[in-house]
Design a protein around this motif. Structure first.
Motif, short mmCIF file in Angstrom:
data_model
loop_
_atom_site.label_atom_id
_atom_site.label_comp_id
_atom_site.label_asym_id
_atom_site.label_seq_id
_atom_site.Cartn_x
_atom_site.Cartn_y
_atom_site.Cartn_z
N ASP A 1 0.93 -1.19 0.01
CA ASP A 1 -0.26 -0.03 0.01
C ASP A 1 0.75 1.16 -0.05
O ASP A 1 0.31 2.23 -0.50
CB ASP A 1 -0.86 0.02 1.12
CG ASP A 1 -2.07 -1.13 0.96
OD1 ASP A 1 -2.20 -1.50 -0.08
OD2 ASP A 1 -2.78 -1.44 2.20
N ALA A 2 2.09 1.07 0.44
CA ALA A 2 2.87 2.27 0.59
C ALA A 2 3.45 2.67 -0.89
O ALA A 2 3.94 3.99 -0.90
CB ALA A 2 4.20 1.97 1.60
N GLN A 3 3.04 2.05 -1.72
CA GLN A 3 3.31 2.30 -3.29
C GLN A 3 2.28 3.03 -3.90
O GLN A 3 2.46 3.72 -5.13
CB GLN A 3 3.76 1.13 -3.92
CG GLN A 3 4.61 0.12 -3.43
CD GLN A 3 5.78 0.59 -2.91
OE1 GLN A 3 6.56 1.87 -3.37
NE2 GLN A 3 6.44 0.23 -1.77
N LYS A 4 1.15 3.27 -2.73
CA LYS A 4 0.00 3.75 -3.49
C LYS A 4 -0.17 5.21 -3.18
O LYS A 4 0.09 5.60 -2.02
CB LYS A 4 -1.29 2.98 -3.65
CG LYS A 4 -1.16 1.74 -3.94
CD LYS A 4 -2.17 0.72 -3.59
CE LYS A 4 -1.94 -0.88 -3.95
NZ LYS A 4 -2.95 -1.72 -3.63
N ALA A 5 -1.04 6.05 -3.90
CA ALA A 5 -1.54 7.41 -3.61
C ALA A 5 -0.29 8.21 -2.88
O ALA A 5 0.86 8.35 -3.44
CB ALA A 5 -2.56 7.36 -2.34
N ASP A 6 -0.69 8.92 -1.70
CA ASP A 6 0.57 9.79 -1.44
C ASP A 6 1.58 9.11 -0.95
O ASP A 6 2.66 9.61 -0.72
CB ASP A 6 -0.42 10.72 -0.32
CG ASP A 6 -1.17 11.69 -0.92
OD1 ASP A 6 -1.19 11.95 -1.98
OD2 ASP A 6 -2.24 12.06 -0.03
N ALA B 1 6.72 9.08 -0.41
CA ALA B 1 7.60 8.68 0.56
C ALA B 1 8.39 7.43 -0.16
O ALA B 1 9.78 7.46 0.35
CB ALA B 1 6.63 8.19 1.96
N ALA B 2 8.04 6.40 -0.77
CA ALA B 2 8.81 5.33 -0.86
C ALA B 2 9.72 5.78 -2.16
O ALA B 2 10.65 5.39 -2.27
CB ALA B 2 7.71 4.47 -1.41
N PHE C 1 11.61 -5.02 -3.34
CA PHE C 1 11.13 -5.21 -4.83
C PHE C 1 9.94 -4.46 -4.91
O PHE C 1 9.60 -4.01 -6.21
CB PHE C 1 10.59 -6.81 -4.54
CG PHE C 1 10.09 -7.39 -5.69
CD1 PHE C 1 10.88 -7.61 -7.04
CD2 PHE C 1 8.55 -7.39 -6.11
CE1 PHE C 1 10.26 -7.92 -8.29
CE2 PHE C 1 8.04 -7.58 -7.31
CZ PHE C 1 8.80 -8.28 -8.57
N THR C 2 9.06 -4.15 -4.02
CA THR C 2 7.74 -3.18 -4.22
C THR C 2 8.19 -1.78 -4.55
O THR C 2 7.44 -1.51 -5.54
CB THR C 2 6.76 -3.23 -3.31
OG1 THR C 2 7.46 -2.93 -1.92
CG2 THR C 2 6.15 -4.49 -3.10
N ASN C 3 9.17 -1.57 -3.86
CA ASN C 3 9.50 0.02 -4.03
C ASN C 3 10.46 -0.05 -5.69
O ASN C 3 9.91 0.95 -6.53
CB ASN C 3 11.08 0.34 -3.25
CG ASN C 3 10.01 0.99 -1.84
OD1 ASN C 3 9.26 1.20 -1.93
ND2 ASN C 3 11.44 1.08 -1.13
N ASN C 4 11.20 -1.15 -6.00
CA ASN C 4 11.85 -1.23 -7.34
C ASN C 4 10.91 -1.28 -8.27
O ASN C 4 10.94 -0.31 -9.49
CB ASN C 4 12.78 -2.37 -7.43
CG ASN C 4 13.53 -2.32 -8.61
OD1 ASN C 4 13.25 -2.99 -9.50
ND2 ASN C 4 14.76 -1.84 -8.51
#
Length: 211
Positions: free
Chosen positions: A97-102, A106-107, A174-177
């Motif tokens: 979820d950290a990859q979504k929206a606002d 941050a990510a 991985f999700t960040n990348n």
């Protein structure tokens, strides 16, 4: 109780850090000057330098604060009354979820920051504070690790602590990348970033689940 002067100082610091984070995310770390931050924050350049004498100090402060939401969510999930496995799954969902929206901003900033820091010939000023904050977040996992050793919900073929820490770090990286590469046009719909994120999550959880 903080004095009015302390409150004003905190408000000014918060404005500067917020402006810097926006600019670093929009333009990258190297292309932002302190005068740009001052203009975005509605402050004088001298004021920005009074609070942050070096740009790198400001960069590290933004990096530390970018971990706030992650720490709060980790703390909330680990304290839940559910199995260690269920909480591990929720932690992976939080990282996704950290990859979504606002939260994506941050990510994106953290990825840029860690790359920036790794290419420095000398350690960034205050980098120890950032590393300590990361350790603090990982320390929050201790109750989950203990429960995983006792409640039988997690595969014990690998020691629980290295298993959980490795799964979380791997999935976060991985999700960040793949999120940061989402602007790349994938020819095959089956390998879009969100599909890859879900696939890896399933692989990791299938291994971690007690059989």
């Amino acid at each position: 109780m903080p004095s009015k002067r302390q409150e004003n100082r905190q408000l000014q610091t918060d404005k500067i850090v917020k402006a810097a984070k926006e600019l670093f995310t929009e333009r990258g770390l190297n292309d932002v000057q302190m005068k740009d931050v001052a203009e975005r924050a509605g402050a004088g350049v001298a004021t920005v330098f009074r609070y942050f004498p070096k740009k790198d100090e400001l960069i590290v402060e933004v990096a530390i604060r970018s971990l706030d939401a992650v720490e709060a969510e980790f703390r909330r999930i680990v304290s839940l009354e559910s199995s260690a496995f269920d909480r591990l799954e929720l932690l992976l969902d939080t990282l996704l979820d950290a990859q979504k929206a606002d939260h994506y901003k941050a990510a994106r900033f953290r990825e840029a920051f860690e790359s920036y820091a790794s290419f420095r010939t000398e350690p960034l000023p205050e980098i120890d504070r950032y590393l300590a904050r990361q350790r603090q977040i990982m320390d929050l996992l201790e109750p989950l690790i203990t429960d995983g050793e006792n409640d039988g919900s997690i595969n014990r073929s690998i020691a629980i602590k290295p298993l959980i820490v490795t799964v979380i770090n791997s999935y976060s990286s991985f999700t960040n990348n793949v999120a940061l590469k989402s602007s790349i046009s994938y020819l095959d719909q089956d390998i879009q970033p969100d599909i890859q994120q879900q696939v890896l999550k399933k692989i990791l959880l299938d291994y971690c689940r007690a059989h």
